[in-house]
Enzyme design. Structure first.
Site, PDB file in Angstrom:
ATOM      1  N   HIS A 144       1.562   6.752  -0.724  1.00 27.44           N
ATOM      2  CA  HIS A 144       0.734   5.988  -0.031  1.00 27.44           C
ATOM      3  C   HIS A 144      -0.848   5.985  -0.561  1.00 27.44           C
ATOM      4  CE1 HIS A 144      -1.498   4.736   3.789  1.00 27.44           C
ATOM      5  NE2 HIS A 144      -0.429   4.291   4.017  1.00 27.44           N
ATOM      6  N   HIS A 150       0.634  -1.231  -0.033  1.00 21.99           N
ATOM      7  CA  HIS A 150      -0.040   0.044   0.008  1.00 21.99           C
ATOM      8  C   HIS A 150       0.864   1.261   0.042  1.00 21.99           C
ATOM      9  CE1 HIS A 150       1.156   0.022   4.118  1.00 21.99           C
ATOM     10  NE2 HIS A 150       0.590   1.185   4.341  1.00 21.99           N
TER      11      HIS A 150
END
Length: 156
Positions: free
Chosen positions: A79, A64
């Site tokens: 992110h 992620h």
């Protein structure tokens, strides 16, 4: 005639979508400058690309988040989504590893927005300059709709 390639000062969008000003990111850790200046993009597709020429400094095991470093020392955290670490990697496919050298536009991560949304999470892709290495970062936010060919920041 040969032209010498000048050093690139541009930072490109990591994903196509809608630009989100930092203070409007739906997470106080990123909405403030605690981790650094930056912005978000509400993704229109599922492919995160490198916004710079640089080196992959970190890839979270869950896929992620990715950290990059430019040759001039500027460090960038990408992110994907908010609280997506809780998915424990479900819906994320990393295409790079730590130490890889990448160019602007190289595919870094593929992700499944539907899985993110099915888990009631925000898929906004966040770009934070975690270390400017003494450089000044100027964010561009004139346009709401952006692509990976659009400059979102300049480094001076």
């Amino acid at each position: 005639m040969l032209f010498k390639r000048s050093q690139k000062n541009e930072i490109y969008a990591p994903v196509d979508g809608i630009y989100v000003k930092q203070e409007l990111i739906n997470d106080p850790t990123y909405a403030t400058t605690i981790m650094g200046v930056g912005c978000g993009v509400r993704p229109a597709n599922n492919i995160v690309k490198s916004p710079v020429d640089g080196e992959i400094m970190m890839v979270f095991p869950t896929g992620h988040a990715v950290g990059l470093k430019r040759k001039d020392g500027v460090e960038i955290l990408i992110h994907i989504g908010i609280d997506t670490v809780n998915l424990q990697g479900k819906g994320f496919t990393t295409l790079v590893k730590q130490g890889d050298k990448v160019n602007v536009g190289a595919e870094l991560v593929r992700f499944d927005q539907e899985i993110i949304k099915q888990n009631d999470l925000d898929p906004t892709v966040i770009v934070i300059f975690t270390n400017t290495n003494g450089h000044e970062i100027t964010l561009h936010n004139e346009s709401e709709s952006i692509t990976t060919r659009d400059v979102i920041a300049d480094v001076k």
